[in-house]
Design a protein around this motif. Structure first.
Motif, mmCIF file in Angstrom:
data_model
loop_
_atom_site.group_PDB
_atom_site.id
_atom_site.type_symbol
_atom_site.label_atom_id
_atom_site.label_comp_id
_atom_site.label_asym_id
_atom_site.label_seq_id
_atom_site.Cartn_x
_atom_site.Cartn_y
_atom_site.Cartn_z
ATOM 1 N N THR A 252 50.759 31.698 49.672
ATOM 2 C CA THR A 252 51.772 32.310 48.807
ATOM 3 C C THR A 252 53.173 31.900 49.229
ATOM 4 O O THR A 252 54.015 31.549 48.403
ATOM 5 C CB THR A 252 51.642 33.838 48.847
ATOM 6 N N THR A 255 53.978 28.316 48.300
ATOM 7 C CA THR A 255 54.265 28.165 46.876
ATOM 8 C C THR A 255 55.665 28.650 46.539
ATOM 9 O O THR A 255 56.403 27.993 45.789
ATOM 10 C CB THR A 255 53.238 28.955 46.048
ATOM 11 N N LEU A 256 56.056 29.782 47.108
ATOM 12 C CA LEU A 256 57.386 30.330 46.824
ATOM 13 C C LEU A 256 58.500 29.491 47.433
ATOM 14 O O LEU A 256 59.638 29.508 46.945
ATOM 15 C CB LEU A 256 57.483 31.763 47.351
ATOM 16 N N ASN A 308 52.056 26.241 41.379
ATOM 17 C CA ASN A 308 51.547 27.609 41.296
ATOM 18 C C ASN A 308 50.067 27.629 40.925
ATOM 19 O O ASN A 308 49.304 28.463 41.429
ATOM 20 C CB ASN A 308 52.365 28.402 40.273
ATOM 21 N N ASP A 312 46.840 29.164 43.209
ATOM 22 C CA ASP A 312 45.781 30.064 42.744
ATOM 23 C C ASP A 312 44.392 29.509 43.062
ATOM 24 O O ASP A 312 43.475 30.260 43.416
ATOM 25 C CB ASP A 312 45.917 30.290 41.240
#
Length: 325
Positions: A252, A255-256, A308, A312
């Protein structure tokens, strides 16, 4: 999983359309492509009016948007106002150079950051843990442009002078040595090291802190105590069971942090004169070449959506309990 990916791709289409509207409205309201024409003493008013008609800038904004979007969707990205060259080859070349720098820096940051965070968690409150914590705070507070200038001055001037060299160990500008022909892996590496370090310093600090916190949380779970009670070796417990679950928050965070890496690329590529997307964006903005800025922003938005989607998918790979339908 395949159906999930198809649904996400289809759901990305309206997001891209909305992004195209916002991008076009912002770019056209902030960039005046004819500003240079009207202040150019060698250009007459008739020339500027003719250029306005040729570019369709005298039409309503929504008409300009529909026309641009239609050409963009068909692969016709227009021609640069300044170089008079097709936009697509320039963006393709710049994107390839940026991916080399960005992906190398990301891979390096993940490898070093995860390694430091893992060892800090396993050796909690050790000398290494304290040094890593202090180094992480220094790295997080270090601006990219300042660190880039420090590296250029140190490697380009001081270290070269101290060692009595004719040229720096690591190149401080460009992607290849001037006048060189063909592909030289060693020369490319010399030009890659410094901008990669600039992009990596904050990311390594970020990943190491998140990995340490995530790993400490996992190390105190019941299923790890059960694994040790079964007689599993400590290395297998750490790398097979604990590390895999600890990597989920890192996915996460990675990705951010794409936006931060993209912002750092703009600054870093400009300082090191790396011929990538960041340098192309800065040059196009300063020159008012909106026909380059528009597809540049759309390509950037597309890559953010793509990353993104990859994140996932990685959740399901790392955690078998996650299943997409």
């Amino acid at each position: 999983m395949f159906r999930f990916i198809i649904r996400r791709v289809l759901a990305s289409i309206p997001i891209l359309l909305l992004a195209s509207v916002i991008v076009f409205a912002v770019v056209r309201s902030t960039i005046n492509p004819l500003a240079g024409c009207f202040i150019n003493p060698r250009a007459s008013k008739a020339d500027c009016v003719r250029l306005t008609n040729d570019l369709g800038l005298n039409r309503p904004m929504y008409v300009q948007y529909v026309k641009w979007l239609g050409h963009f969707a068909r692969g016709d990205w227009g021609t640069s106002l300044l170089s008079s060259r097709p936009v697509f080859p320039d963006i393709r070349s710049a994107l390839a150079n940026t991916l080399v720098l960005g992906l190398t820096a990301t891979a390096f940051s993940l490898m070093i950051g995860i390694g430091i965070g893992l060892y800090s968690a396993v050796r909690q409150y050790s000398v290494f843990d304290h040094l890593a914590t202090g180094g992480a705070f220094v790295g997080l507070s270090m601006p990219n442009f300042w660190f880039a200038l420090l590296l250029q001055v140190f490697f380009g001037i001081y270290l070269t002078r101290w060692l009595g060299l004719h040229e720096p160990i690591f190149a401080t500008a460009g992607m290849v040595k001037p006048g060189s022909e063909g592909f030289d892996a060693l020369d490319r590496l010399r030009h890659l090291v410094l901008p990669m370090l600039v992009l990596s310093v904050q990311e390594i600090a970020l990943y190491s802190r998140y990995m340490r916190a995530s790993m400490l949380e996992v190390l105190h779970t019941d299923y790890l105590r059960t694994a040790r009670a079964k007689g599993l070796r400590e290395g297998r417990v750490i790398f097979r069971h604990a590390m895999r679950n600890a990597l989920i928050p890192i996915t996460t965070v990675a990705t951010l942090s794409i936006g931060a890496v993209a912002g750092g690329l703009i600054i870093t590529e400009t300082i090191f004169e790396w011929p990538g997307m960041g340098r192309l964006f800065v040059q196009s903005m300063f020159r008012g070449d909106y026909l380059v800025v528009l597809p540049w922003l759309m390509v950037t938005v597309t890559f953010v959506i793509l990353f993104n989607l990859v994140a996932d998918v990685m959740y399901a790979v790392l955690d078998p309990r996650i299943r997409y339908r």
